[in-house]
Design an enzyme around this catalytic site. Structure first.
Site, PDB file in Angstrom:
ATOM      1  N   ASP A   1      -0.186  11.812  13.635  1.00 44.80           N
ATOM      2  CA  ASP A   1       0.370  11.233  12.506  1.00 44.80           C
ATOM      3  C   ASP A   1       1.206  12.239  11.982  1.00 44.80           C
ATOM      4  O   ASP A   1       1.129  13.289  12.311  1.00 44.80           O
ATOM      5  CB  ASP A   1      -0.887  11.271  11.547  1.00 44.80           C
ATOM      6  CG  ASP A   1      -0.662  10.447  10.063  1.00 44.80           C
ATOM      7  OD1 ASP A   1       0.307  10.843   9.640  1.00 44.80           O
ATOM      8  OD2 ASP A   1      -1.314   9.580  10.021  1.00 44.80           O
TER       9      ASP A   1
ATOM     10  N   TYR B   1      10.184  -5.983   6.238  1.00 42.64           N
ATOM     11  CA  TYR B   1       9.101  -5.437   6.820  1.00 42.64           C
ATOM     12  C   TYR B   1       8.229  -6.331   7.541  1.00 42.64           C
ATOM     13  O   TYR B   1       7.585  -6.334   8.560  1.00 42.64           O
ATOM     14  CB  TYR B   1       8.124  -4.926   5.285  1.00 42.64           C
ATOM     15  CG  TYR B   1       6.655  -4.849   5.871  1.00 42.64           C
ATOM     16  CD1 TYR B   1       6.258  -3.673   6.388  1.00 42.64           C
ATOM     17  CD2 TYR B   1       5.543  -5.744   5.512  1.00 42.64           C
ATOM     18  CE1 TYR B   1       4.654  -3.368   6.830  1.00 42.64           C
ATOM     19  CE2 TYR B   1       4.189  -5.549   5.642  1.00 42.64           C
ATOM     20  CZ  TYR B   1       3.775  -4.393   6.510  1.00 42.64           C
ATOM     21  OH  TYR B   1       2.454  -4.072   6.701  1.00 42.64           O
TER      22      TYR B   1
ATOM     23  N   GLU C   1       8.946 -10.723  -1.812  1.00 45.09           N
ATOM     24  CA  GLU C   1       7.592 -10.782  -1.830  1.00 45.09           C
ATOM     25  C   GLU C   1       7.275 -12.144  -1.842  1.00 45.09           C
ATOM     26  O   GLU C   1       7.768 -12.837  -2.672  1.00 45.09           O
ATOM     27  CB  GLU C   1       6.857  -9.917  -3.307  1.00 45.09           C
ATOM     28  CG  GLU C   1       7.112  -8.457  -3.020  1.00 45.09           C
ATOM     29  CD  GLU C   1       6.428  -7.783  -4.038  1.00 45.09           C
ATOM     30  OE1 GLU C   1       5.515  -7.048  -3.523  1.00 45.09           O
ATOM     31  OE2 GLU C   1       6.503  -8.103  -5.443  1.00 45.09           O
TER      32      GLU C   1
HETATM   33  N1  LIG Z   1      -2.709  -1.691   3.731  1.00 39.37           N
HETATM   34  C1  LIG Z   1      -2.765  -2.992   3.817  1.00 39.37           C
HETATM   35  O1  LIG Z   1      -3.067  -3.658   2.878  1.00 39.37           O
HETATM   36  C2  LIG Z   1      -2.022  -3.686   5.213  1.00 39.37           C
HETATM   37  C3  LIG Z   1      -1.734  -5.019   5.022  1.00 39.37           C
HETATM   38  C4  LIG Z   1      -1.261  -5.298   6.331  1.00 39.37           C
HETATM   39  C5  LIG Z   1      -0.961  -4.546   7.532  1.00 39.37           C
HETATM   40  N2  LIG Z   1      -1.199  -3.169   7.222  1.00 39.37           N
HETATM   41  C6  LIG Z   1      -0.761  -2.462   8.490  1.00 39.37           C
HETATM   42  O2  LIG Z   1      -1.962  -1.415   8.736  1.00 39.37           O
HETATM   43  C7  LIG Z   1      -1.375  -0.195   9.114  1.00 39.37           C
HETATM   44  C8  LIG Z   1      -2.066   0.829   8.350  1.00 39.37           C
HETATM   45  O3  LIG Z   1      -1.806   0.624   6.881  1.00 39.37           O
HETATM   46  P1  LIG Z   1      -2.235   1.752   5.911  1.00 39.37           P
HETATM   47  O4  LIG Z   1      -2.167   0.942   4.659  1.00 39.37           O
HETATM   48  O5  LIG Z   1      -3.504   2.554   6.399  1.00 39.37           O
HETATM   49  O6  LIG Z   1      -0.980   2.620   5.729  1.00 39.37           O
HETATM   50  P2  LIG Z   1      -0.695   4.240   5.187  1.00 39.37           P
HETATM   51  O7  LIG Z   1       0.680   4.228   4.840  1.00 39.37           O
HETATM   52  O8  LIG Z   1      -1.822   4.769   4.453  1.00 39.37           O
HETATM   53  O9  LIG Z   1      -0.991   4.939   6.798  1.00 39.37           O
HETATM   54  C9  LIG Z   1       0.282   4.798   7.608  1.00 39.37           C
HETATM   55  C10 LIG Z   1      -0.089   6.335   8.253  1.00 39.37           C
HETATM   56  O10 LIG Z   1       0.780   6.354   9.194  1.00 39.37           O
HETATM   57  C11 LIG Z   1       1.544   7.802   9.196  1.00 39.37           C
HETATM   58  N3  LIG Z   1       2.878   7.394   9.697  1.00 39.37           N
HETATM   59  C12 LIG Z   1       3.903   6.823   8.815  1.00 39.37           C
HETATM   60  N4  LIG Z   1       4.963   6.724   9.757  1.00 39.37           N
HETATM   61  C13 LIG Z   1       4.697   7.464  10.882  1.00 39.37           C
HETATM   62  C14 LIG Z   1       5.575   8.008  12.111  1.00 39.37           C
HETATM   63  N5  LIG Z   1       6.884   7.627  12.175  1.00 39.37           N
HETATM   64  N6  LIG Z   1       4.808   8.549  12.913  1.00 39.37           N
HETATM   65  C15 LIG Z   1       3.725   9.063  12.801  1.00 39.37           C
HETATM   66  N7  LIG Z   1       2.743   8.744  11.730  1.00 39.37           N
HETATM   67  C16 LIG Z   1       3.580   8.044  10.929  1.00 39.37           C
HETATM   68  C17 LIG Z   1       1.340   7.908   7.773  1.00 39.37           C
HETATM   69  O11 LIG Z   1       1.643   9.320   7.528  1.00 39.37           O
HETATM   70  C18 LIG Z   1       0.083   7.523   7.297  1.00 39.37           C
HETATM   71  O12 LIG Z   1      -0.792   8.455   7.550  1.00 39.37           O
HETATM   72  C19 LIG Z   1       0.331  -0.236   9.022  1.00 39.37           C
HETATM   73  O13 LIG Z   1       0.785  -0.438  10.248  1.00 39.37           O
HETATM   74  C20 LIG Z   1       0.482  -1.456   7.881  1.00 39.37           C
HETATM   75  O14 LIG Z   1       1.540  -2.027   7.993  1.00 39.37           O
HETATM   76  C21 LIG Z   1      -1.823  -2.618   6.047  1.00 39.37           C
END
Ligand SMILES: NC(=O)c1ccc[n+]([C@@H]2O[C@H](COP(=O)([O-])OP(=O)(O)OC[C@H]3O[C@@H](n4cnc5c(N)ncnc54)[C@H](O)[C@@H]3O)[C@@H](O)[C@H]2O)c1
Length: 308
Positions: A32, A141, A269
């Site tokens: 991370d 996205y 959206e």
């Molecule tokens: N939360 C939702 O409702 C949701 C819905 C659909 C898909 N997703 C997908 O699930 C995954 C996780 O989502 P989340 O809600 O936990 O997001 P989040 O933003 O809370 O977590 C993402 C993590 O990735 C780290 N990160 C970001 N860019 C980085 C990089 N370049 N290198 C290393 N680390 C990096 C951030 O520091 C963070 O800890 C994502 O891929 C997101 O697109 C989430």
């Protein structure tokens, strides 16, 4: 003991997933950059932490060394931010994912499990959507996640990497204090006694899935024997309008008459979205069991203890 790398493990979903993986006796490493997540979220957990960026070849190689499975969560996760800055979204999501895929092949990783999205990837389609729905993303996205899915398919076909694709619904729950989504924004507004702001007329709908249910689905996908590049929707199957959600959050916070104001809808959206999860039920026994009221109550409790 199998070794799993969770990219983005200090983020919202990662912080919920890690304890479940440790309970299942995996050895866990986290990669991370801490750009969005927090090391506090994983304090006290027996995981190896690598600070680095998924876009950096050296960081990726270091992180995948000796690993059997990669669960790739790290991403730039906001539709609205992707409309403002599509190039950064592209570099982080398709770019970072391609980099992690290449590092995984070079290191002999067995499988690569990817967090895609349902609503933003498919765009405005008649719900419920499923794995047969035609993706037509209307935001950078969504387009980026679709490109990632293409690479997951290509790496299964070209390099024999066992890839799996999970399309998440709108996830909510503990460890989401840094998120920009509706549940976090509404909880903060109710607590601060400020109006809840809805973009549009309140009729836009989403499929809200509690983190525990999602994370059980992720472990199920990681452990299942699936055809290469299988796509599975992990969703609640329930449609909730944002107005309904706002009222539920207000009631959960003990303010059922809390003020709600409407602003212009935001570009990128989708209007209506919820997904069917029949394929996940059939293949991995996915069975989300947390109702929205119960999940919101648990989320509110976490916010009261850690954020508010
Ligand atoms: N939360 C939702 O409702 C949701 C819905 C659909 C898909 N997703 C997908 O699930 C995954 C996780 O989502 P989340 O809600 O936990 O997001 P989040 O933003 O809370 O977590 C993402 C993590 O990735 C780290 N990160 C970001 N860019 C980085 C990089 N370049 N290198 C290393 N680390 C990096 C951030 O520091 C963070 O800890 C994502 O891929 C997101 O697109 C989430």
């Amino acid at each position: 003991m199998k070794k799993i790398l969770v990219t983005g493990g200090c983020g919202f979903i990662g912080a919920n997933l890690l304890p479940m993986l440790l309970d299942r006796e995996y050895e866990v490493r986290v990669l991370d950059s801490l750009i969005l997540g927090s090391r506090d979220y994983i304090k006290g957990l027996d995981v190896e932490f690598v600070q680095g960026d998924i876009r950096d070849a050296g960081d990726a190689a270091r992180a995948v060394r000796g690993v059997d499975t990669v669960i790739h969560l790290a991403a730039f996760g906001s539709v609205v931010a992707s409309v403002e800055d599509p190039k950064t979204n592209f570099d982080m999501n398709p770019g970072g994912t391609l980099n992690m895929l290449q590092a995984s092949v070079e290191a002999g990783v067995e499988q690569f499990v990817f967090s895609s999205t349902g609503g933003a990837l498919i765009g405005n389609a008649e719900p419920p959507v499923n794995e047969q729905s035609l993706p037509k993303p209307i935001s950078p996205y969504g387009a980026g996640k679709l490109a990632c899915e293409g690479y997951l398919n290509a790496f299964a076909g070209s390099y024999g990497l066992r890839t799996k694709i999970m399309r998440f619904a709108n996830v909510y729950g503990p460890y989401s204090g840094h998120k920009l989504g509706a549940v976090t924004a509404f909880i903060k507004a109710v607590h601060a006694n400020e109006p809840i702001v809805l973009f549009g007329d309140g009729s836009a709908s989403r499929d809200f899935l509690y983190t525990d249910d999602l994370c059980r689905g992720i472990t199920g996908v990681a452990e299942a024997d699936l055809a290469p590049a299988t796509v599975l929707h992990l969703a609640s199957g329930n449609e909730t309008t944002v107005l309904e959600l706002a009222r539920l959050v207000a009631a959960t916070g003990g303010r059922p008459d809390h003020e709600i104001v409407l602003r212009d809808a935001r570009p990128g959206e989708v209007q209506r979205n919820f997904a069917a999860f029949d394929l996940a039920r059939e293949t991995i026994g996915f069975n989300p069991s947390t109702g929205l009221e119960e999940g919101l109550a648990r989320t509110w409790d976490w916010f009261r203890e850690h954020v508010l």
